[in-house]
Design a protein around this motif. Sequence first.
Motif, mmCIF file in Angstrom:
data_model
loop_
_atom_site.group_PDB
_atom_site.id
_atom_site.type_symbol
_atom_site.label_atom_id
_atom_site.label_comp_id
_atom_site.label_asym_id
_atom_site.label_seq_id
_atom_site.Cartn_x
_atom_site.Cartn_y
_atom_site.Cartn_z
ATOM 1 N N GLU A 36 0.808 -1.216 0.000
ATOM 2 C CA GLU A 36 0.000 0.000 0.000
ATOM 3 C C GLU A 36 0.843 1.269 0.000
ATOM 4 O O GLU A 36 0.325 2.370 -0.221
ATOM 5 C CB GLU A 36 -0.945 0.014 1.207
ATOM 6 C CG GLU A 36 -0.263 -0.019 2.553
ATOM 7 C CD GLU A 36 -0.004 -1.423 3.074
ATOM 8 O OE1 GLU A 36 0.154 -1.571 4.304
ATOM 9 O OE2 GLU A 36 0.041 -2.364 2.255
ATOM 10 N N LEU A 37 2.164 1.137 0.214
ATOM 11 C CA LEU A 37 3.046 2.302 0.171
ATOM 12 C C LEU A 37 3.456 2.675 -1.250
ATOM 13 O O LEU A 37 4.098 3.710 -1.456
ATOM 14 C CB LEU A 37 4.314 2.031 0.995
ATOM 15 C CG LEU A 37 4.130 1.837 2.503
ATOM 16 C CD1 LEU A 37 5.477 1.575 3.169
ATOM 17 C CD2 LEU A 37 3.450 3.050 3.129
ATOM 18 N N GLU A 38 3.118 1.845 -2.217
ATOM 19 C CA GLU A 38 3.474 2.136 -3.608
ATOM 20 C C GLU A 38 2.899 3.487 -4.020
ATOM 21 O O GLU A 38 1.715 3.778 -3.836
ATOM 22 C CB GLU A 38 2.938 1.042 -4.529
ATOM 23 C CG GLU A 38 3.424 1.160 -5.957
ATOM 24 C CD GLU A 38 4.922 0.959 -6.079
ATOM 25 O OE1 GLU A 38 5.542 1.698 -6.873
ATOM 26 O OE2 GLU A 38 5.472 0.085 -5.379
ATOM 27 N N GLY A 39 3.752 4.346 -4.571
ATOM 28 C CA GLY A 39 3.321 5.653 -5.027
ATOM 29 C C GLY A 39 3.276 6.713 -3.942
ATOM 30 O O GLY A 39 3.056 7.898 -4.235
ATOM 31 N N GLU A 40 3.497 6.322 -2.695
ATOM 32 C CA GLU A 40 3.478 7.258 -1.574
ATOM 33 C C GLU A 40 4.900 7.700 -1.229
ATOM 34 O O GLU A 40 5.859 6.970 -1.479
ATOM 35 C CB GLU A 40 2.848 6.599 -0.335
ATOM 36 C CG GLU A 40 1.430 6.134 -0.525
ATOM 37 C CD GLU A 40 0.440 7.296 -0.584
ATOM 38 O OE1 GLU A 40 0.839 8.425 -0.232
ATOM 39 O OE2 GLU A 40 -0.711 7.072 -0.975
ATOM 40 N N PRO A 41 5.052 8.898 -0.652
ATOM 41 C CA PRO A 41 6.386 9.316 -0.192
ATOM 42 C C PRO A 41 6.816 8.474 1.004
ATOM 43 O O PRO A 41 6.102 8.407 2.016
ATOM 44 C CB PRO A 41 6.192 10.791 0.180
ATOM 45 C CG PRO A 41 4.724 10.951 0.392
ATOM 46 C CD PRO A 41 4.037 9.949 -0.463
ATOM 47 N N VAL A 42 7.962 7.811 0.880
ATOM 48 C CA VAL A 42 8.461 6.922 1.930
ATOM 49 C C VAL A 42 9.859 7.372 2.340
ATOM 50 O O VAL A 42 10.721 7.591 1.489
ATOM 51 C CB VAL A 42 8.504 5.456 1.453
ATOM 52 C CG1 VAL A 42 9.087 4.549 2.536
ATOM 53 C CG2 VAL A 42 7.109 4.979 1.046
ATOM 54 N N VAL A 43 10.076 7.491 3.640
ATOM 55 C CA VAL A 43 11.377 7.850 4.181
ATOM 56 C C VAL A 43 11.820 6.743 5.123
ATOM 57 O O VAL A 43 11.071 6.357 6.030
ATOM 58 C CB VAL A 43 11.327 9.190 4.947
ATOM 59 C CG1 VAL A 43 12.690 9.517 5.540
ATOM 60 C CG2 VAL A 43 10.855 10.310 4.030
ATOM 61 N N LYS A 85 2.997 10.954 8.414
ATOM 62 C CA LYS A 85 1.585 10.608 8.254
ATOM 63 C C LYS A 85 0.989 10.084 9.562
ATOM 64 O O LYS A 85 -0.174 10.349 9.869
ATOM 65 C CB LYS A 85 1.453 9.550 7.162
ATOM 66 C CG LYS A 85 0.030 9.356 6.668
ATOM 67 C CD LYS A 85 -0.404 10.512 5.781
ATOM 68 C CE LYS A 85 -1.725 10.246 5.106
ATOM 69 N NZ LYS A 85 -2.178 11.389 4.276
ATOM 70 N N ALA A 86 1.790 9.347 10.324
ATOM 71 C CA ALA A 86 1.275 8.757 11.558
ATOM 72 C C ALA A 86 0.806 9.797 12.551
ATOM 73 O O ALA A 86 -0.107 9.544 13.342
ATOM 74 C CB ALA A 86 2.354 7.876 12.200
ATOM 75 N N THR A 87 1.416 10.969 12.533
ATOM 76 C CA THR A 87 1.023 12.029 13.465
ATOM 77 C C THR A 87 0.234 13.142 12.771
ATOM 78 O O THR A 87 -0.243 14.063 13.434
ATOM 79 C CB THR A 87 2.269 12.639 14.136
ATOM 80 O OG1 THR A 87 3.199 13.044 13.125
ATOM 81 C CG2 THR A 87 2.939 11.601 15.035
ATOM 82 N N ASN A 88 0.112 13.060 11.462
ATOM 83 C CA ASN A 88 -0.654 14.038 10.683
ATOM 84 C C ASN A 88 -1.515 13.298 9.659
ATOM 85 O O ASN A 88 -1.347 13.457 8.439
ATOM 86 C CB ASN A 88 0.285 15.011 9.963
ATOM 87 C CG ASN A 88 1.161 15.797 10.904
ATOM 88 O OD1 ASN A 88 0.802 16.875 11.366
ATOM 89 N ND2 ASN A 88 2.347 15.241 11.190
ATOM 90 N N ASP A 91 -3.208 15.211 6.730
ATOM 91 C CA ASP A 91 -2.384 16.086 5.894
ATOM 92 C C ASP A 91 -2.075 15.373 4.575
ATOM 93 O O ASP A 91 -1.383 14.350 4.552
ATOM 94 C CB ASP A 91 -1.085 16.425 6.622
ATOM 95 C CG ASP A 91 -0.267 17.481 5.896
ATOM 96 O OD1 ASP A 91 -0.520 17.723 4.699
ATOM 97 O OD2 ASP A 91 0.650 18.056 6.526
ATOM 98 N N PRO A 92 -2.570 15.902 3.444
ATOM 99 C CA PRO A 92 -2.303 15.245 2.148
ATOM 100 C C PRO A 92 -0.852 15.320 1.730
ATOM 101 O O PRO A 92 -0.413 14.590 0.827
ATOM 102 C CB PRO A 92 -3.195 16.027 1.180
ATOM 103 C CG PRO A 92 -3.351 17.378 1.817
ATOM 104 C CD PRO A 92 -3.377 17.122 3.289
ATOM 105 N N ASN A 93 -0.088 16.184 2.389
ATOM 106 C CA ASN A 93 1.331 16.320 2.062
ATOM 107 C C ASN A 93 2.231 15.655 3.099
ATOM 108 O O ASN A 93 3.400 16.013 3.223
ATOM 109 C CB ASN A 93 1.690 17.806 1.942
ATOM 110 C CG ASN A 93 1.011 18.455 0.755
ATOM 111 O OD1 ASN A 93 0.993 17.908 -0.338
ATOM 112 N ND2 ASN A 93 0.426 19.625 0.987
ATOM 113 N N ALA A 94 1.700 14.703 3.816
ATOM 114 C CA ALA A 94 2.490 13.950 4.794
ATOM 115 C C ALA A 94 3.003 12.664 4.158
ATOM 116 O O ALA A 94 2.490 12.205 3.131
ATOM 117 C CB ALA A 94 1.658 13.631 6.025
#
Length: 433
Positions: A36-43, A85-88, A91-94
Motif C-alpha cells: 500500500e506504500l506504492e506511489g506514496e512518499p516513503v522515508v 503521516k502517523a502524526t498528521n 495532511d495530504p502532504n504527509a
Amino acid sequence: MDDGVGATRADAEDRILLHVDMDCFYASCERLREPELEGEPVVVGMGYEAGETTGAVATASYEAREYGVESAQAITTALERLPRKATNPDDPNAGYYRPVDMAFYEDVAADAKAVVNDLGDVVREVSIDEAYMDVTERTNWEVAEGFARHVKQRIEREAGVPASVGVAPNMSAAKIASDYDKPNGLVVVEPDEVREFLAPLDVADIHGVGPVRARELRELGIETAGDLADADTRDLVDRFGDRGRELAERARGRDDRAVEPRGKPKSLSRESAFADPTDDHETVVEQALALADAVADRATRKGALYRTIGVKVVTPPFDVNTRARSLPGPVDDPPLVRKVAEDLLAEFDGATVRKVGVRVSNLDFTDDEQASLGGWDGDGNGNTDGSADGSGGDSDDTESAREDSEDGGAEGEADDEEEGDGNRSGQVSLGDF
C-alpha cells in the motif's frame, strides 16, 4: 579476449558490461513488505519517533524527494519538509516513515544478488544494492538490451524490487547509464556512442568526480563531460595529477578497468519464486531439490567446501523463514545438500509458500582433498554433538524470520563489499554487509 587487468583497449571496447542499481532500495523493500506504500512518499531513517532528537535519513523514495527530503539529511529537516503521516493523518502532504531493517534489506538484496551472479560471467558487488556484471560471453551488442531487460525482470520477479540497468563497454559509462533514466531505467550505450552520450552531461556526472572536484573543474571553465574530454590533458595533470588524466579519459569514453570480483564469497545460494503461492509440499520440495543440485554443482565448480546447509522459505505476504544445519567440518557433498534441504523443509509441510531457496555457507576455499560425509557416522540428518566451529552443542541451528543467518551474512553469493562511489543521492550506507 583477455578479461584481466591487462586487457588491451580494443579488447575493452568489445566488452559488454552492466551496472545494476536497485532504485531507492530500502524504500523499495518497505514497499515490498507493505504494497500500500506504492506511489506514496516513503522515508527510511532513524530519530523520527516522539522524544528522539537526533537521526538521519537513510533513503527517500522519489515521491519524498519532491518535498526536498534527501539521503543523509537530518531527520528534523526531513520532518519539516515532509510531516509524518502517523502524526498528521489528515495532511495530504504527509509521508510514511519507517525504521531501518537491515536484516530484511539484506535478505532482499541476496535475492537480487543471486540473479546477478547467475547471469553474469564476472560480477563485482559494490554495495548492498549495486553491482557490475561482465556479460561479454553471454550476449552480443545486437541483443544486449534484451539481455539487460531480462536481468531487470528477473530481479523484479525474484527479489520483488525495481532496478535500473546501464549497459556500456566500460564500467564508468555503464554506471552513468544506469543513473541516466531512473527510476526503473534501462539505457544502452554502444561502443561507438559513448563519447557522444557523455558529452552533454554535467561534469559532476563523470564517474569519480565528486562535489569538490566538480567545483574545481568549473573554476577552470569545465562545465560538461564534453568540456573535460576536450581539455588539455597536460593542464589537467598539472592541476590534479594522474587523477586528471584518468577523469579526462573517462569523459572521452575510455575506461580499461576490468570487472573483477572482490574477495571470496561467504555463501552460495539459489532461489526460485512460484508463479502463484502453493501449499503443495511435494512441489516445494521438488523445486528445492533442483536448487540444491544447482548450488552444490556451483560450489564444486568453484572449489568451495561448505560447513553449513540452509533453506529459505518465504510465505505470504512476505515473511522470510530461514533454517540452517551445521556440519562437523567443511565438505563437498551434493547428496547431503539435497538430504539436509529436504529435512529442513519438513517443518513447512502444509505452509503456503511463495518462494524457496537453498544455500551453502561458511565456505572454505582450499586445495585440500575434498571431504564427504557419505560414510560419516551420524544420524543421517547432519546432526552431531559438535558444532562446525568445534564449540559443541546442538548443531541444528534454527533461525527466526528475518534474522541474520548463522554465518552472520545475508544469503547470496558474495558478502564482501567495497565502499561505493560516494553518496549517490539515493541511499546512505549503514554498514551494509
